[in-house]
Design an enzyme around this catalytic site. Structure first.
Site: not given
Ligand code: GAR
Length: 222
Positions: A21, A72, A98, A100, A114, A116, A148
């Site tokens: 991508n 994290r 990962r 966030l 993002n 998905h 979000t």
């Protein structure tokens, strides 16, 4: 704001693996001279193949490995500091595997996007192609959305759909979907560069002058 070569949209692209991508986004920027400046391609794994590809294109490419941090939160803080230093207008997650943390997402509120591999809100999380087959859905697809704090649930910018065939396996679905992902993400980047994308107060997305944000395969639905 519409971006221009003098005032390009600054994007940071985050990857974890092969980065197809990311490659589609970068290729579109270069081929079509989009007013976009890729200020970094950043991976959380040193062995992410996309890093080599980005370096070969002359881009700034770097690794910030989550394994170098105890928690994290510590990784998120380092990533946030690095991105703040680069001052991107948007952070594009392109196969960044990962999760966030809430503080990170709030800090960059409305600026993280993002892709998905499912038609959200169906099938958040992992193994989306397997989930789609297990549920017997007849349409599968991808979603480009704002990030979000709730994983894989942000406001939808655009979606692409493909039919599910009786003969499909998770691998065949993934392979047929991937070019659609590239198409949808590149178009969203164009809209961003044109300053058309707004996240409205009602939590929905508006793209100025655009009525169709759905692809059937590689064709924009009209
Ligand atoms: C893509 O299919 C992307 O949608 C998915 O990972 C793949 C990365 O491929 N992302 C997620 O699953 C995020 N939850 P790429 O590295 O070739 O772009």
């Amino acid at each position: 704001m519409e971006h221009t070569p003098e005032r390009p949209l600054r994007v940071a692209i985050l990857i974890s693996g092969r980065g197809s991508n990311m490659q589609a986004l970068v290729d579109a920027v270069m081929a079509d001279h989009l007013p976009v400046r890729v200020c970094t391609v950043l991976a959380n794994r040193a062995d992410a193949a996309g890093l080599d590809w980005a370096r070969a294109k002359g881009l700034q490419a770097e690794c910030l490995s989550h394994r170098d941090f105890d928690s994290r939160d510590a990784f998120d803080a380092a990533l946030r500091a690095r991105l703040d230093a680069l001052a991107p207008d948007v952070i594009l997650l392109a196969g960044f595997m990962r999760v966030l943390g809430h503080d990170f997402v709030r800090h960059f509120n409305g600026r993280i996007i993002n892709i998905h591999p499912s038609l959200l809100p169906a099938f958040p999380g992992l193994h989306t192609h397997q989930q789609a087959l297990a549920q017997g859905v007849q349409w599968h697809g991808c979603t480009v959305h704002f990030v979000t704090p709730v994983l894989d649930h942000g406001p939808i910018i655009a979606q692409g759909a493909i039919p599910v065939l009786a003969s499909d396996t998770p691998d065949s679905l993934a392979a047929r979907l991937l070019p659609v992902e590239h198409q949808v993400y590149v178009q969203v980047l164009r809209w961003l560069a044109e300053g058309r994308v707004t996240l409205k107060d009602d939590g929905r997305v508006q793209v100025a002058g655009v009525d169709h944000r759905a692809w059937a395969g590689d064709t924009l639905f009209e």
